[in-house]
Write a protein that holds these residues in place. Structure first.
Motif, PDB file in Angstrom:
ATOM      1  N   HIS A  67       0.878  -1.173   0.000  1.00  0.00           N
ATOM      2  CA  HIS A  67       0.000   0.000   0.000  1.00  0.00           C
ATOM      3  C   HIS A  67       0.915   1.223   0.000  1.00  0.00           C
ATOM      4  N   GLU A  70       1.919   3.436   2.995  1.00  0.00           N
ATOM      5  CA  GLU A  70       2.269   2.719   4.233  1.00  0.00           C
ATOM      6  C   GLU A  70       3.778   2.455   4.233  1.00  0.00           C
ATOM      7  N   ARG A 120      -2.963   4.517  -1.222  1.00  0.00           N
ATOM      8  CA  ARG A 120      -2.991   3.095  -0.905  1.00  0.00           C
ATOM      9  C   ARG A 120      -2.810   2.214  -2.157  1.00  0.00           C
ATOM     10  N   HIS A 159       3.110  -3.451   6.690  1.00  0.00           N
ATOM     11  CA  HIS A 159       2.074  -2.442   6.398  1.00  0.00           C
ATOM     12  C   HIS A 159       2.027  -1.358   7.474  1.00  0.00           C
ATOM     13  N   ASP A 160       1.190  -0.331   7.182  1.00  0.00           N
ATOM     14  CA  ASP A 160       0.770   0.628   8.203  1.00  0.00           C
ATOM     15  C   ASP A 160      -0.742   0.534   8.330  1.00  0.00           C
TER      16      ASP A 160
END
Ligand SMILES: [Zn+2]
Length: 456
Positions: A67, A70, A120, A159-160
């Protein structure tokens, strides 16, 4: 390990909005020690590369930023490259162990087109984490093909998450969240998944020492199109790490350090099979992730309807919007009424305080330089929430604790859901607090805080 990260920090990256072009020289500088391979290109033609290190029997693959917005773990990977490459310090034994036991493949920034726009999805507007099966996107093909060719025993999906995640029914922000994804609908545990759970239990032990109570565990409902779930299914013990929020860390530089620490811890566990000492029960004991945080909760604000005042809790979130290399915040009232199931990152007991509209200052200012933080607070104290500025451009960024108007004469305000929270809180007609674009300012005692605003 915290000191090691500071020592080997990749200083070329200082905030979350770096781009593919920023990473290329950093990748190349490691060509002496890492084996670098171009795996393919994104839709817009940006290269996706892997960096390989170590010649041991156990294969580990780490991929970040599928993403585009992120980016926290990508920063940590570059710190880790500096660390692995170094020698002649107290970590030489650790490096030798990792090098002899592991063969590690790093793929930083799987979605460079998304990163370019700090969004994203990829340039096809596909969520790569729902493209593991169809592989419509070249980026998804690259990830799948690389995994199949390499056949890692362990995988790290980096990820975030939104900063509003907390540990269920606690006000603690989930700074790091984890998951050993399910590989089937029944969410069964086989040996592959079990090893991921055990490793996470070990990582959690490290995290609880530095961020007690701030680790969340994701729900393991099977998502048939996601990479984590499928890579687990394909036989790689897969660990999801999600970087959330942390107090006063908008650029996630502390969370970057936490990633470095737990990835290194996990690599050590894998190299020594140290994860075998942990149980799946320890994994399941990690608190559940929830989404109960608001930036600001004002409890019991008196809002006027007709002739009457009603006491309501106002729940406010501020979201960042990318503007070039930087960003500004737009805020809104998310919900109101009885907000006891939410927690405020900042909370004010507003009992007895009344919602009050502000005014626009009558005289137009020439330019933004005519204003500063102190002057803005003085204007707020006189009941002005906004000033007009002649020589300012709509959407220019500024850091003043007041609204700056250029193209509009009135500013949005209100307390109902969806409204932009721009108002005062008064007690017996005396101004006590200003809420400016969702930022709370105590007029008697304004604290120092960063305002990320734009000209309206
Ligand atoms: Zn993600």
């Amino acid at each position: 390990m915290s000191e090691a990260q500071e020592q080997y920090l990749e200083t070329a990256i200082t905030n979350r909005r770096f781009k593919h072009a920023d990473l290329q020289p950093l990748i190349q500088k490691h060509a002496d020690v890492f084996q670098i391979e171009k795996l393919g290109e994104s839709i817009e033609g940006r290269s996706i590369s892997s960096l390989d290190w170590g010649n041991g029997p156990t294969k580990v693959m780490l991929w970040s930023q599928m993403h585009g917005n992120e980016s926290t773990a990508t920063m940590s990977l570059f710190d880790l490259f500096n660390f692995l490459k170094a020698n002649g310090d107290e970590y030489d034994d650790l490096r030798a162990l990792l090098k002899n036991q592991l063969q590690i493949k790093f793929i930083p920034m799987i979605n460079p087109d998304g990163a370019e726009a700090f969004k994203r999805r990829n340039a096809l507007d596909i969520d790569l984490n729902r493209d593991a099966i169809s592989q419509i996107s070249p980026e998804a093909q690259i990830l799948k093909n690389t995994r199949d060719k390499f056949e890692p025993e362990f995988g790290f999906n980096l990820h975030d998450q939104q900063i509003y995640y907390n540990v269920h029914n606690t006000p603690k922000q989930a700074t790091i969240s984890v998951l050993a994804p399910a590989y089937n609908e029944a969410t069964e545990i086989n040996d592959v998944r079990k090893k991921a759970m055990q490793t996470i239990a070990g990582m959690n032990e490290v995290l609880q020492q530095v961020i007690p109570g701030q680790v969340g565990k994701y729900d393991d409902e099977f998502e048939p199109r996601a990479f984590g779930d499928n890579i687990q299914k394909w036989g790689t013990s897969t660990i999801l790490i999600e970087s959330g929020g942390y107090t006063n860390d908008p650029e996630k530089q502390y969370i970057r350090k936490l990633n470095f620490m737990i990835i290194l811890n996990a690599l050590h566990q894998i190299a020594t099979k140290g994860y075998e000492q942990y149980s799946t029960e320890q994994y399941f004991a990690i608190g559940d992730n929830d989404l109960q945080l608001m930036d600001l909760i004002l409890n019991e604000v008196l809002v006027p309807v007709g002739e009457k005042l009603y006491p309501v809790d106002l729940a406010i979130r501020r979201r960042d919007v990318t503007a070039g290399e930087s960003y500004y915040m737009t805020s809104s009232v998310e919900d109101l009424g009885d907000m006891q199931v939410y927690f405020g990152i900042e909370t004010l007991d507003a009992t007895g305080l009344k919602y009050t509209e502000g005014k626009v200052y009558e005289t137009e200012f020439e330019n933004l330089d005519a204003l500063n933080g102190e002057k803005a607070i003085d204007l707020l104290k006189e009941g002005y929430l906004a000033v007009k500025v002649k020589n300012a451009t709509k959407n220019d960024l500024h850091g003043l604790p007041i609204l700056i108007l250029n193209t509009i004469k009135e500013y949005p305000s209100g307390w109902m859901t969806g409204a932009t929270p721009n108002f005062f809180l008064t007690k017996e007609d005396k101004l006590k607090y200003a809420v400016v674009n969702g930022y709370l300012i105590d007029l008697d005692n304004p604290k120092s805080q960063e305002f990320k605003q734009r000209v309206l």
